[in-house]
Design a protein around this motif. Structure first.
Motif, mmCIF file in Angstrom:
data_model
loop_
_atom_site.group_PDB
_atom_site.id
_atom_site.type_symbol
_atom_site.label_atom_id
_atom_site.label_comp_id
_atom_site.label_asym_id
_atom_site.label_seq_id
_atom_site.Cartn_x
_atom_site.Cartn_y
_atom_site.Cartn_z
ATOM 1 N N VAL A 60 0.847 -1.196 0.000
ATOM 2 C CA VAL A 60 0.000 0.000 0.000
ATOM 3 C C VAL A 60 0.879 1.241 0.000
ATOM 4 N N LYS A 61 0.344 2.303 -0.606
ATOM 5 C CA LYS A 61 1.022 3.601 -0.622
ATOM 6 C C LYS A 61 0.304 4.489 0.390
ATOM 7 N N LEU A 62 1.066 4.962 1.375
ATOM 8 C CA LEU A 62 0.497 5.751 2.463
ATOM 9 C C LEU A 62 1.361 6.984 2.721
ATOM 10 N N PRO A 63 0.815 7.971 3.468
ATOM 11 C CA PRO A 63 1.650 9.101 3.869
ATOM 12 C C PRO A 63 2.843 8.617 4.702
ATOM 13 N N GLU A 64 3.932 9.362 4.639
ATOM 14 C CA GLU A 64 5.196 8.963 5.273
ATOM 15 C C GLU A 64 5.052 8.556 6.742
ATOM 16 N N GLU A 65 4.311 9.332 7.535
ATOM 17 C CA GLU A 65 4.194 9.013 8.967
ATOM 18 C C GLU A 65 3.461 7.683 9.190
ATOM 19 N N GLU A 66 2.538 7.348 8.315
ATOM 20 C CA GLU A 66 1.822 6.084 8.444
ATOM 21 C C GLU A 66 2.676 4.906 7.970
ATOM 22 N N LEU A 67 3.577 5.167 7.030
ATOM 23 C CA LEU A 67 4.492 4.113 6.578
ATOM 24 C C LEU A 67 5.369 3.647 7.733
ATOM 25 N N ALA A 68 5.904 4.607 8.489
ATOM 26 C CA ALA A 68 6.784 4.276 9.616
ATOM 27 C C ALA A 68 6.038 3.420 10.642
ATOM 28 N N GLU A 69 4.793 3.783 10.891
ATOM 29 C CA GLU A 69 3.960 3.046 11.840
ATOM 30 C C GLU A 69 3.755 1.597 11.372
ATOM 31 N N LEU A 70 3.480 1.445 10.086
ATOM 32 C CA LEU A 70 3.246 0.113 9.536
ATOM 33 C C LEU A 70 4.529 -0.716 9.499
ATOM 34 N N ARG A 71 5.653 -0.062 9.230
ATOM 35 C CA ARG A 71 6.946 -0.766 9.264
ATOM 36 C C ARG A 71 7.232 -1.283 10.683
ATOM 37 N N ALA A 72 6.919 -0.471 11.676
ATOM 38 C CA ALA A 72 7.131 -0.879 13.067
ATOM 39 C C ALA A 72 6.261 -2.079 13.432
ATOM 40 N N ALA A 73 5.123 -2.235 12.726
ATOM 41 C CA ALA A 73 4.214 -3.354 12.982
ATOM 42 C C ALA A 73 4.581 -4.587 12.155
ATOM 43 N N GLY A 74 5.684 -4.519 11.393
ATOM 44 C CA GLY A 74 6.135 -5.690 10.646
ATOM 45 C C GLY A 74 6.100 -5.556 9.139
ATOM 46 N N GLY A 75 5.653 -4.413 8.621
ATOM 47 C CA GLY A 75 5.645 -4.197 7.172
ATOM 48 C C GLY A 75 7.064 -4.017 6.655
ATOM 49 N N GLY A 76 7.275 -4.353 5.399
ATOM 50 C CA GLY A 76 8.610 -4.249 4.821
ATOM 51 C C GLY A 76 8.581 -3.534 3.481
ATOM 52 N N ASP A 77 9.716 -3.565 2.805
ATOM 53 C CA ASP A 77 9.823 -2.952 1.485
ATOM 54 C C ASP A 77 8.885 -3.652 0.515
ATOM 55 N N PHE A 78 8.338 -2.885 -0.425
ATOM 56 C CA PHE A 78 7.433 -3.424 -1.432
ATOM 57 C C PHE A 78 8.057 -3.277 -2.807
ATOM 58 N N GLY A 79 8.016 -4.349 -3.569
ATOM 59 C CA GLY A 79 8.553 -4.328 -4.923
ATOM 60 C C GLY A 79 9.810 -5.165 -5.020
ATOM 61 N N PRO A 80 10.525 -5.008 -6.132
ATOM 62 C CA PRO A 80 11.742 -5.807 -6.319
ATOM 63 C C PRO A 80 12.767 -5.498 -5.222
ATOM 64 N N PRO A 81 13.401 -6.506 -4.655
ATOM 65 C CA PRO A 81 14.371 -6.276 -3.584
ATOM 66 C C PRO A 81 15.494 -5.314 -3.990
ATOM 67 N N GLU A 82 15.902 -5.388 -5.265
ATOM 68 C CA GLU A 82 16.990 -4.522 -5.709
ATOM 69 C C GLU A 82 16.526 -3.095 -5.995
ATOM 70 N N ARG A 83 15.210 -2.886 -6.000
ATOM 71 C CA ARG A 83 14.696 -1.544 -6.284
ATOM 72 C C ARG A 83 13.283 -1.385 -5.705
ATOM 73 N N PRO A 84 13.150 -1.367 -4.355
ATOM 74 C CA PRO A 84 11.827 -1.254 -3.749
ATOM 75 C C PRO A 84 11.177 0.098 -4.090
ATOM 76 N N MET A 85 9.861 0.112 -4.069
ATOM 77 C CA MET A 85 9.109 1.313 -4.416
ATOM 78 C C MET A 85 9.069 2.266 -3.222
ATOM 79 N N GLY A 86 9.467 3.501 -3.442
ATOM 80 C CA GLY A 86 9.431 4.519 -2.389
ATOM 81 C C GLY A 86 7.997 4.896 -2.057
#
Length: 120
Positions: A60-86
């Motif tokens: 999912v694409k979310l605002p930056e502050e929500e991305l950090a929250e989701l990463r802390a809950a176990g979310g990771g990079d999305f897309g190809p490992p060599e070039r994840p989507m910002g």
């Protein structure tokens, strides 16, 4: 003469269960369009992709502050490992997928609509 380095990314394919999981999470909204993207599937509003599959990963694409929250809950990079989507994060196991996808759709709806590309 400049040499061109070509990088090939192997595109993983989603299973039928992955596709069903994304489709079930996408809000029932006339502005939302679900369409194929490079052998995977993406959900769009106003021309902006807000949720999608990369193989079995649901992102999912979310605002930056929500991305950090989701990463802390176990979310990771999305897309190809060599070039994840910002600006994107994978939906972690156990998360409320429908809520996160709906939130991503809300976020994308606030962005200015993309202009349609001219067909070649």
């Amino acid at each position: 003469m400049v040499e061109r380095l070509e990088v090939t990314v192997q595109m993983p394919r989603p299973t039928e269960d992955d596709v069903a999981r994304l489709r079930a999470a996408v809000p029932d909204d006339p502005r939302v369009e679900v369409r194929p993207m490079f052998g995977n599937l993406g959900a769009f509003v106003g021309g902006h992709m807000f949720a999608g599959l990369f193989g079995s990963q649901l992102g999912v694409k979310l605002p930056e502050e929500e991305l950090a929250e989701l990463r802390a809950a176990g979310g990771g990079d999305f897309g190809p490992p060599e070039r994840p989507m910002g600006g994107w994060v994978t939906v972690p196991d156990g998360a409320d997928t429908a809520r996160l996808v709906a939130r991503a759709a809300e976020h994308a709806a606030t962005l200015p609509p993309k202009q349609a590309r001219k067909k070649r």
